[in-house]
Write a protein that holds these residues in place. Sequence first.
Motif, PDB file in Angstrom:
ATOM      1  N   SER A 192       0.826  -1.205   0.000  1.00 60.13           N
ATOM      2  CA  SER A 192       0.000   0.000   0.000  1.00 60.13           C
ATOM      3  C   SER A 192       0.861   1.255   0.000  1.00 60.13           C
ATOM      4  O   SER A 192       0.602   2.206  -0.746  1.00 60.13           O
ATOM      5  CB  SER A 192      -0.917  -0.004   1.219  1.00 60.13           C
ATOM      6  N   ALA A 193       1.904   1.264   0.841  1.00 59.31           N
ATOM      7  CA  ALA A 193       2.802   2.424   0.886  1.00 59.31           C
ATOM      8  C   ALA A 193       3.540   2.594  -0.433  1.00 59.31           C
ATOM      9  O   ALA A 193       3.770   3.720  -0.899  1.00 59.31           O
ATOM     10  CB  ALA A 193       3.796   2.264   2.035  1.00 59.31           C
ATOM     11  N   GLY A 194       3.929   1.489  -1.062  1.00 55.96           N
ATOM     12  CA  GLY A 194       4.615   1.568  -2.353  1.00 55.96           C
ATOM     13  C   GLY A 194       3.713   2.099  -3.452  1.00 55.96           C
ATOM     14  O   GLY A 194       4.143   2.896  -4.300  1.00 55.96           O
ATOM     15  N   VAL A 195       2.460   1.651  -3.459  1.00 55.97           N
ATOM     16  CA  VAL A 195       1.504   2.152  -4.466  1.00 55.97           C
ATOM     17  C   VAL A 195       1.280   3.646  -4.288  1.00 55.97           C
ATOM     18  O   VAL A 195       1.207   4.404  -5.269  1.00 55.97           O
ATOM     19  CB  VAL A 195       0.174   1.378  -4.362  1.00 55.97           C
ATOM     20  N   LEU A 196       1.168   4.095  -3.037  1.00 57.56           N
ATOM     21  CA  LEU A 196       1.000   5.523  -2.782  1.00 57.56           C
ATOM     22  C   LEU A 196       2.209   6.310  -3.292  1.00 57.56           C
ATOM     23  O   LEU A 196       2.046   7.350  -3.936  1.00 57.56           O
ATOM     24  CB  LEU A 196       0.799   5.776  -1.294  1.00 57.56           C
ATOM     25  N   ALA A 197       3.406   5.820  -3.016  1.00 56.77           N
ATOM     26  CA  ALA A 197       4.614   6.515  -3.483  1.00 56.77           C
ATOM     27  C   ALA A 197       4.636   6.591  -5.005  1.00 56.77           C
ATOM     28  O   ALA A 197       4.984   7.629  -5.583  1.00 56.77           O
ATOM     29  CB  ALA A 197       5.862   5.799  -2.962  1.00 56.77           C
ATOM     30  N   GLY A 198       4.249   5.515  -5.669  1.00 55.70           N
ATOM     31  CA  GLY A 198       4.194   5.525  -7.130  1.00 55.70           C
ATOM     32  C   GLY A 198       3.147   6.489  -7.655  1.00 55.70           C
ATOM     33  O   GLY A 198       3.373   7.189  -8.652  1.00 55.70           O
ATOM     34  N   THR A 199       1.994   6.547  -6.999  1.00 55.09           N
ATOM     35  CA  THR A 199       0.927   7.465  -7.405  1.00 55.09           C
ATOM     36  C   THR A 199       1.362   8.918  -7.265  1.00 55.09           C
ATOM     37  O   THR A 199       1.161   9.741  -8.164  1.00 55.09           O
ATOM     38  CB  THR A 199      -0.337   7.224  -6.557  1.00 55.09           C
ATOM     39  N   VAL A 200       1.984   9.229  -6.126  1.00 55.04           N
ATOM     40  CA  VAL A 200       2.458  10.594  -5.892  1.00 55.04           C
ATOM     41  C   VAL A 200       3.520  10.979  -6.921  1.00 55.04           C
ATOM     42  O   VAL A 200       3.496  12.081  -7.491  1.00 55.04           O
ATOM     43  CB  VAL A 200       3.012  10.729  -4.459  1.00 55.04           C
ATOM     44  N   ALA A 201       4.448  10.068  -7.176  1.00 49.59           N
ATOM     45  CA  ALA A 201       5.501  10.354  -8.153  1.00 49.59           C
ATOM     46  C   ALA A 201       4.919  10.597  -9.537  1.00 49.59           C
ATOM     47  O   ALA A 201       5.362  11.491 -10.272  1.00 49.59           O
ATOM     48  CB  ALA A 201       6.501   9.193  -8.190  1.00 49.59           C
ATOM     49  N   ALA A 202       3.906   9.823  -9.913  1.00 49.65           N
ATOM     50  CA  ALA A 202       3.277   9.986 -11.227  1.00 49.65           C
ATOM     51  C   ALA A 202       2.588  11.338 -11.338  1.00 49.65           C
ATOM     52  O   ALA A 202       2.671  12.012 -12.383  1.00 49.65           O
ATOM     53  CB  ALA A 202       2.284   8.854 -11.468  1.00 49.65           C
ATOM     54  N   ILE A 203       1.898  11.769 -10.281  1.00 48.75           N
ATOM     55  CA  ILE A 203       1.213  13.059 -10.303  1.00 48.75           C
ATOM     56  C   ILE A 203       2.226  14.201 -10.395  1.00 48.75           C
ATOM     57  O   ILE A 203       2.051  15.147 -11.187  1.00 48.75           O
ATOM     58  CB  ILE A 203       0.324  13.220  -9.061  1.00 48.75           C
ATOM     59  N   VAL A 204       3.269  14.138  -9.592  1.00 51.31           N
ATOM     60  CA  VAL A 204       4.299  15.190  -9.624  1.00 51.31           C
ATOM     61  C   VAL A 204       4.964  15.249 -10.995  1.00 51.31           C
ATOM     62  O   VAL A 204       5.172  16.330 -11.558  1.00 51.31           O
ATOM     63  CB  VAL A 204       5.343  14.949  -8.514  1.00 51.31           C
ATOM     64  N   TYR A 205       5.261  14.097 -11.565  1.00 50.17           N
ATOM     65  CA  TYR A 205       5.878  14.055 -12.881  1.00 50.17           C
ATOM     66  C   TYR A 205       4.959  14.651 -13.949  1.00 50.17           C
ATOM     67  O   TYR A 205       5.394  15.433 -14.805  1.00 50.17           O
ATOM     68  CB  TYR A 205       6.230  12.608 -13.246  1.00 50.17           C
ATOM     69  N   ALA A 206       3.674  14.305 -13.871  1.00 48.59           N
ATOM     70  CA  ALA A 206       2.713  14.830 -14.849  1.00 48.59           C
ATOM     71  C   ALA A 206       2.594  16.345 -14.751  1.00 48.59           C
ATOM     72  O   ALA A 206       2.516  17.048 -15.767  1.00 48.59           O
ATOM     73  CB  ALA A 206       1.355  14.174 -14.643  1.00 48.59           C
ATOM     74  N   MET A 207       2.589  16.871 -13.534  1.00 44.87           N
ATOM     75  CA  MET A 207       2.475  18.319 -13.364  1.00 44.87           C
ATOM     76  C   MET A 207       3.732  19.047 -13.803  1.00 44.87           C
ATOM     77  O   MET A 207       3.671  20.193 -14.259  1.00 44.87           O
ATOM     78  CB  MET A 207       2.154  18.645 -11.903  1.00 44.87           C
ATOM     79  N   MET A 208       4.877  18.388 -13.705  1.00 44.77           N
ATOM     80  CA  MET A 208       6.124  19.009 -14.149  1.00 44.77           C
ATOM     81  C   MET A 208       6.233  19.070 -15.671  1.00 44.77           C
ATOM     82  O   MET A 208       6.980  19.883 -16.205  1.00 44.77           O
ATOM     83  CB  MET A 208       7.324  18.244 -13.577  1.00 44.77           C
ATOM     84  N   ARG A 209       5.461  18.235 -16.355  1.00 43.33           N
ATOM     85  CA  ARG A 209       5.551  18.178 -17.814  1.00 43.33           C
ATOM     86  C   ARG A 209       4.673  19.218 -18.512  1.00 43.33           C
ATOM     87  O   ARG A 209       4.749  19.376 -19.728  1.00 43.33           O
ATOM     88  CB  ARG A 209       5.169  16.780 -18.307  1.00 43.33           C
ATOM     89  N   VAL A 210       3.840  19.905 -17.758  1.00 48.54           N
ATOM     90  CA  VAL A 210       2.975  20.923 -18.349  1.00 48.54           C
ATOM     91  C   VAL A 210       3.337  22.283 -17.772  1.00 48.54           C
ATOM     92  O   VAL A 210       3.758  22.388 -16.617  1.00 48.54           O
ATOM     93  CB  VAL A 210       1.482  20.606 -18.073  1.00 48.54           C
ATOM     94  N   ASP A 211       3.234  23.307 -18.597  1.00 49.21           N
ATOM     95  CA  ASP A 211       3.517  24.666 -18.153  1.00 49.21           C
ATOM     96  C   ASP A 211       2.555  25.038 -17.033  1.00 49.21           C
ATOM     97  O   ASP A 211       1.332  24.912 -17.171  1.00 49.21           O
ATOM     98  CB  ASP A 211       3.359  25.625 -19.333  1.00 49.21           C
ATOM     99  N   GLY A 212       3.095  25.512 -15.917  1.00 50.58           N
ATOM    100  CA  GLY A 212       2.250  25.868 -14.790  1.00 50.58           C
ATOM    101  C   GLY A 212       1.218  26.920 -15.139  1.00 50.58           C
ATOM    102  O   GLY A 212       0.103  26.923 -14.603  1.00 50.58           O
ATOM    103  N   ALA A 213       1.550  27.833 -16.043  1.00 48.75           N
ATOM    104  CA  ALA A 213       0.604  28.875 -16.448  1.00 48.75           C
ATOM    105  C   ALA A 213      -0.575  28.294 -17.214  1.00 48.75           C
ATOM    106  O   ALA A 213      -1.655  28.883 -17.246  1.00 48.75           O
ATOM    107  CB  ALA A 213       1.313  29.926 -17.298  1.00 48.75           C
ATOM    108  N   ASP A 214      -0.375  27.129 -17.852  1.00 39.82           N
ATOM    109  CA  ASP A 214      -1.480  26.460 -18.523  1.00 39.82           C
ATOM    110  C   ASP A 214      -2.380  25.754 -17.527  1.00 39.82           C
ATOM    111  O   ASP A 214      -3.605  25.765 -17.646  1.00 39.82           O
ATOM    112  CB  ASP A 214      -0.963  25.436 -19.547  1.00 39.82           C
ATOM    113  N   LEU A 215      -1.756  25.122 -16.529  1.00 42.55           N
ATOM    114  CA  LEU A 215      -2.533  24.363 -15.546  1.00 42.55           C
ATOM    115  C   LEU A 215      -3.253  25.277 -14.569  1.00 42.55           C
ATOM    116  O   LEU A 215      -4.396  25.037 -14.191  1.00 42.55           O
ATOM    117  CB  LEU A 215      -1.603  23.417 -14.779  1.00 42.55           C
ATOM    118  N   PHE A 216      -2.579  26.359 -14.161  1.00 39.74           N
ATOM    119  CA  PHE A 216      -3.148  27.304 -13.206  1.00 39.74           C
ATOM    120  C   PHE A 216      -3.120  28.699 -13.822  1.00 39.74           C
ATOM    121  O   PHE A 216      -2.143  29.424 -13.673  1.00 39.74           O
ATOM    122  CB  PHE A 216      -2.357  27.312 -11.894  1.00 39.74           C
ATOM    123  N   PRO A 217      -4.173  29.081 -14.533  1.00 34.91           N
ATOM    124  CA  PRO A 217      -4.198  30.404 -15.163  1.00 34.91           C
ATOM    125  C   PRO A 217      -4.197  31.511 -14.137  1.00 34.91           C
ATOM    126  O   PRO A 217      -4.621  31.311 -12.996  1.00 34.91           O
ATOM    127  CB  PRO A 217      -5.509  30.403 -15.954  1.00 34.91           C
TER     128      PRO A 217
END
Length: 353
Positions: A192-217
Amino acid sequence: MTLAALELAFRAASVALLLMLAASLLQDFRKVLAARLGAAFALGSAAHAASYSVDVTSRIPLWHAPLIALSTGTIVVFWLFTRSLFDDEFRLSWWHGWVWALVTAFSFAGCVWIAPSGHVRFSVTVVNLIVLGFIALAVGQMIASWPADLVERRRRVRVFIVCITALYGGLNAVLQIAAAGHHVGDVAETISAGVLAGTVAAIVYAMMRVDGADLFPAAAEPAPPIVFSQPAADDAADQKLIDALMRLMGDERIYRQENITIGVLAGRLKIPEYRLRRLINQRLGYRNFNVFLNNHRIEEAKAALADPAQAEVPVITIAMDAGFQSLGPFNRAFKAVTGVTPTEYRRLKVDAA
């Protein structure tokens, strides 16, 4: 490495990533509501990473209860985050705070009173049913609002964030309900802890791949003005489509139609939806299809309110003639664009005449 050490490493990694994400959002976009709610969601998720356990058979230490309560309340923040993420006009209300407080308080009571009194299954089941309910609300908000998003780069990221969080939270809620009162062992806790770590890493990675100004106008940006004659576009075909779109909006006033969607408009222009989204976003400067429609509706309403011949026409009639379905959304949209209510706008125009 023992299972306990591995589980601790997973939890520490999740907390570190979530704290980093919260700090980044607050540093770069602290004036944007969606970013502030995203930071609050990240902090609440850090409490979840530190406190979550599939095994709820043992008595919970008193110092652990506040973390679990905050972790449960995070599902309300997640719901509010998705609302702000998909609706640029969303604003917090006082009752949102009460909903969060009630959910958090019930979770705390479950930890220190309900579960220890012998009602573990009841406490766990109710808390996780609440979690599943708010996940359903968040997914419903995503489905309802996603088609209106015109910024292609953030559409995929938004859906990914909501879906992966909802999937993780939903599976955990179901698992905890099923395991209530049963000892599941260290292996399950580590997984369970490993799945959570993977989920968090995936979300952070996805947010880093998009321009913040696009995600948060930027907050409270006024809607772009309606332009019926655009400068020459690089692509002549695009310019031709823009001219056809403006004729539909200006001459036929297609925005008056009930439940008009970007699919209907694309059908009238005989082009794919993705291309129309790109045209409205990149050529006309709009980020949301509903704002695009409302800007045209408000321009018509402004003209009617300023017309002395329509001085006795009720505001609700003008709003519905322009394509709004009720007075409340019209008043909010009108004030967001003009800074005054429709009634005040009419009075100002009469005084200036």
